[in-house]
Design a protein around this motif. Structure first.
Motif, PDB file in Angstrom:
ATOM      1  N   HIS A  63      -2.382  12.670  -3.540  1.00 41.02           N
ATOM      2  CA  HIS A  63      -1.860  11.471  -2.871  1.00 41.02           C
ATOM      3  C   HIS A  63      -1.256  10.513  -3.890  1.00 41.02           C
ATOM      4  O   HIS A  63      -0.140  10.008  -3.698  1.00 41.02           O
ATOM      5  N   HIS A  64      -1.959  10.261  -4.987  1.00 40.14           N
ATOM      6  CA  HIS A  64      -1.472   9.307  -5.977  1.00 40.14           C
ATOM      7  C   HIS A  64      -0.234   9.829  -6.704  1.00 40.14           C
ATOM      8  O   HIS A  64       0.614   9.026  -7.137  1.00 40.14           O
ATOM      9  N   ARG A  65      -0.095  11.133  -6.820  1.00 37.29           N
ATOM     10  CA  ARG A  65       1.114  11.691  -7.439  1.00 37.29           C
ATOM     11  C   ARG A  65       2.322  11.548  -6.514  1.00 37.29           C
ATOM     12  O   ARG A  65       3.447  11.307  -6.972  1.00 37.29           O
ATOM     13  N   ASP A  66       2.079  11.707  -5.221  1.00 38.18           N
ATOM     14  CA  ASP A  66       3.183  11.772  -4.258  1.00 38.18           C
ATOM     15  C   ASP A  66       3.423  10.458  -3.500  1.00 38.18           C
ATOM     16  O   ASP A  66       4.396  10.359  -2.750  1.00 38.18           O
ATOM     17  N   ARG A  67       2.546   9.493  -3.652  1.00 38.45           N
ATOM     18  CA  ARG A  67       2.600   8.301  -2.805  1.00 38.45           C
ATOM     19  C   ARG A  67       3.931   7.572  -2.947  1.00 38.45           C
ATOM     20  O   ARG A  67       4.556   7.540  -4.004  1.00 38.45           O
ATOM     21  N   THR A  68       4.342   7.017  -1.816  1.00 41.93           N
ATOM     22  CA  THR A  68       5.525   6.178  -1.788  1.00 41.93           C
ATOM     23  C   THR A  68       5.137   4.887  -1.083  1.00 41.93           C
ATOM     24  O   THR A  68       4.024   4.749  -0.580  1.00 41.93           O
ATOM     25  N   THR A  69       6.038   3.949  -1.049  1.00 40.96           N
ATOM     26  CA  THR A  69       5.772   2.678  -0.396  1.00 40.96           C
ATOM     27  C   THR A  69       6.886   2.372   0.600  1.00 40.96           C
ATOM     28  O   THR A  69       7.949   3.000   0.586  1.00 40.96           O
ATOM     29  N   ALA A  93       0.838  -1.197   0.000  1.00 44.91           N
ATOM     30  CA  ALA A  93       0.000   0.000   0.000  1.00 44.91           C
ATOM     31  C   ALA A  93       0.876   1.252   0.000  1.00 44.91           C
ATOM     32  O   ALA A  93       2.002   1.253   0.508  1.00 44.91           O
ATOM     33  N   GLY A  94       0.334   2.329  -0.556  1.00 45.42           N
ATOM     34  CA  GLY A  94       1.075   3.576  -0.645  1.00 45.42           C
ATOM     35  C   GLY A  94       0.706   4.546   0.464  1.00 45.42           C
ATOM     36  O   GLY A  94      -0.357   4.435   1.079  1.00 45.42           O
ATOM     37  N   ILE A  95       1.613   5.473   0.702  1.00 45.70           N
ATOM     38  CA  ILE A  95       1.385   6.502   1.710  1.00 45.70           C
ATOM     39  C   ILE A  95       2.012   7.794   1.205  1.00 45.70           C
ATOM     40  O   ILE A  95       3.024   7.779   0.493  1.00 45.70           O
ATOM     41  N   SER A  96       1.393   8.915   1.535  1.00 44.64           N
ATOM     42  CA  SER A  96       1.890  10.209   1.078  1.00 44.64           C
ATOM     43  C   SER A  96       1.805  11.209   2.224  1.00 44.64           C
ATOM     44  O   SER A  96       1.285  10.910   3.297  1.00 44.64           O
ATOM     45  N   GLY A  97       2.298  12.425   1.948  1.00 42.07           N
ATOM     46  CA  GLY A  97       2.223  13.486   2.935  1.00 42.07           C
ATOM     47  C   GLY A  97       3.562  13.758   3.577  1.00 42.07           C
ATOM     48  O   GLY A  97       4.481  12.920   3.533  1.00 42.07           O
ATOM     49  N   PRO A  98       3.695  14.913   4.213  1.00 44.77           N
ATOM     50  CA  PRO A  98       4.974  15.284   4.813  1.00 44.77           C
ATOM     51  C   PRO A  98       5.431  14.357   5.932  1.00 44.77           C
ATOM     52  O   PRO A  98       6.618  14.284   6.226  1.00 44.77           O
ATOM     53  N   ALA A  99       4.483  13.643   6.558  1.00 44.57           N
ATOM     54  CA  ALA A  99       4.846  12.744   7.659  1.00 44.57           C
ATOM     55  C   ALA A  99       4.879  11.286   7.219  1.00 44.57           C
ATOM     56  O   ALA A  99       4.894  10.387   8.056  1.00 44.57           O
ATOM     57  N   ALA A 100       4.910  11.028   5.907  1.00 47.42           N
ATOM     58  CA  ALA A 100       4.845   9.653   5.412  1.00 47.42           C
ATOM     59  C   ALA A 100       6.015   8.810   5.923  1.00 47.42           C
ATOM     60  O   ALA A 100       5.830   7.678   6.374  1.00 47.42           O
ATOM     61  N   ALA A 101       7.230   9.344   5.852  1.00 45.49           N
ATOM     62  CA  ALA A 101       8.399   8.577   6.289  1.00 45.49           C
ATOM     63  C   ALA A 101       8.326   8.268   7.777  1.00 45.49           C
ATOM     64  O   ALA A 101       8.656   7.151   8.214  1.00 45.49           O
ATOM     65  N   ARG A 102       7.860   9.234   8.582  1.00 44.84           N
ATOM     66  CA  ARG A 102       7.730   8.983  10.017  1.00 44.84           C
ATOM     67  C   ARG A 102       6.659   7.933  10.290  1.00 44.84           C
ATOM     68  O   ARG A 102       6.788   7.114  11.200  1.00 44.84           O
ATOM     69  N   ALA A 103       5.580   7.959   9.503  1.00 48.74           N
ATOM     70  CA  ALA A 103       4.517   6.968   9.676  1.00 48.74           C
ATOM     71  C   ALA A 103       5.036   5.565   9.382  1.00 48.74           C
ATOM     72  O   ALA A 103       4.703   4.606  10.085  1.00 48.74           O
ATOM     73  N   ILE A 104       5.850   5.426   8.344  1.00 49.96           N
ATOM     74  CA  ILE A 104       6.417   4.123   8.001  1.00 49.96           C
ATOM     75  C   ILE A 104       7.306   3.616   9.132  1.00 49.96           C
ATOM     76  O   ILE A 104       7.252   2.435   9.513  1.00 49.96           O
ATOM     77  N   ARG A 105       8.126   4.499   9.700  1.00 50.73           N
ATOM     78  CA  ARG A 105       8.987   4.079  10.818  1.00 50.73           C
ATOM     79  C   ARG A 105       8.157   3.677  12.023  1.00 50.73           C
ATOM     80  O   ARG A 105       8.450   2.675  12.684  1.00 50.73           O
ATOM     81  N   SER A 106       7.106   4.434  12.311  1.00 56.37           N
ATOM     82  CA  SER A 106       6.252   4.103  13.455  1.00 56.37           C
ATOM     83  C   SER A 106       5.550   2.768  13.250  1.00 56.37           C
ATOM     84  O   SER A 106       5.430   1.961  14.175  1.00 56.37           O
TER      85      SER A 106
END
Length: 248
Positions: free
Chosen positions: A237-243, A107-120
């Motif tokens: 979101h779809h333009r910026d999403r990362t995994t 699943a993808g995630i976007s936004g300025p806090a995306a990397a922090r969300a992945i770590r959490s």
């Protein structure tokens, strides 16, 4: 107290019958009569988990502790204070676990806090089924790296960092977000594919309402404008999403 609770349930059922709403009657409980302890647990669960409950918790937590400290909660070994901590921690753990599972399946995630969300989210499995005591709950809630709150009303995750939070612009910044005051430009925002899908679905609902012949033109224009905003956010979101794989 038990008698008062039983009388309250009887009153609810009487009113539901009088209003012709039998589906709103309180059904007989297979677990027996409602007790003060069960009421406290139910209240804590609703505050921590139902839509808007975390908003109420963030805004009213201090008031609840003050108001209830002089009541029955303070006379019980399992008072609502500890239950609120436990249910809030469990809700947070569930959010982390769901996010972990979604990210693990691509699943993808976007936004300025995306990397922090992945770590959490990487810590999510560690808390599955282990939050049984108020001490365990407080340890989780005191860990700033695990402060991830799902805000379904705003279609986002708040990866809370009080130094970055725009929901607390003035005064002291508490350890919990004000989820009823999410700001679009906040650096604590992250969105998942599920949030984007929900935005699209809600946009379609708004457009359907706007197209109704019963909707006044000014209201229809506002509904279409709001629907377009939802679609724009989903498109962003779809333009910026990362995994998770892309950031590892």
């Amino acid at each position: 107290m038990r008698e008062r609770l039983a009388a309250y349930v009887d009153w609810i059922n009487t009113v539901a019958t009088r209003l012709g709403r039998p589906h709103e009657r309180v059904a007989p409980d297979p677990h027996g009569p409602l007790t003060p302890r069960r009421l406290r647990r139910t209240l804590a669960w609703h505050i921590a988990r139902l839509p808007g409950g975390l908003v109420a918790l963030a805004v009213q937590y201090g008031h609840l502790r003050t108001a209830l400290s002089a009541g029955y909660a303070s006379r019980s070994r399992g008072g609502i204070h500890d239950l609120l901590d436990i249910e809030t921690a469990r809700a947070t753990a569930d959010t982390l676990a769901r996010l972990h599972d979604d990210l693990a399946t691509g699943a993808g995630i976007s936004g300025p806090a995306a990397a922090r969300a992945i770590r959490s989210a990487s810590h999510g499995p560690a808390f599955a089924g282990v939050l049984h005591t108020s001490r365990q709950a407080r340890e989780l809630l005191a860990n700033p790296s695990l402060a991830v709150h799902d805000n379904p009303h705003a279609y986002l995750l708040c990866v809370y960092d009080r130094d970055k939070a725009l929901c607390h612009r003035t005064g002291p910044r508490p350890d919990a977000p004000r989820l009823d005051g999410c700001e679009p430009l906040c650096a604590n925002i992250a969105r998942t594919d599920q949030h984007a899908r929900t935005l699209i679905a809600h946009a379609a609902t708004l457009e359907h309402q706007a197209d109704s012949s019963l909707t006044p033109p000014p209201l229809a224009a506002r509904l279409r404008h709001q629907a377009q905003r939802h679609r724009d956010i989903a498109a962003q979101h779809h333009r910026d999403r990362t995994t998770q794989e892309a950031t590892s």
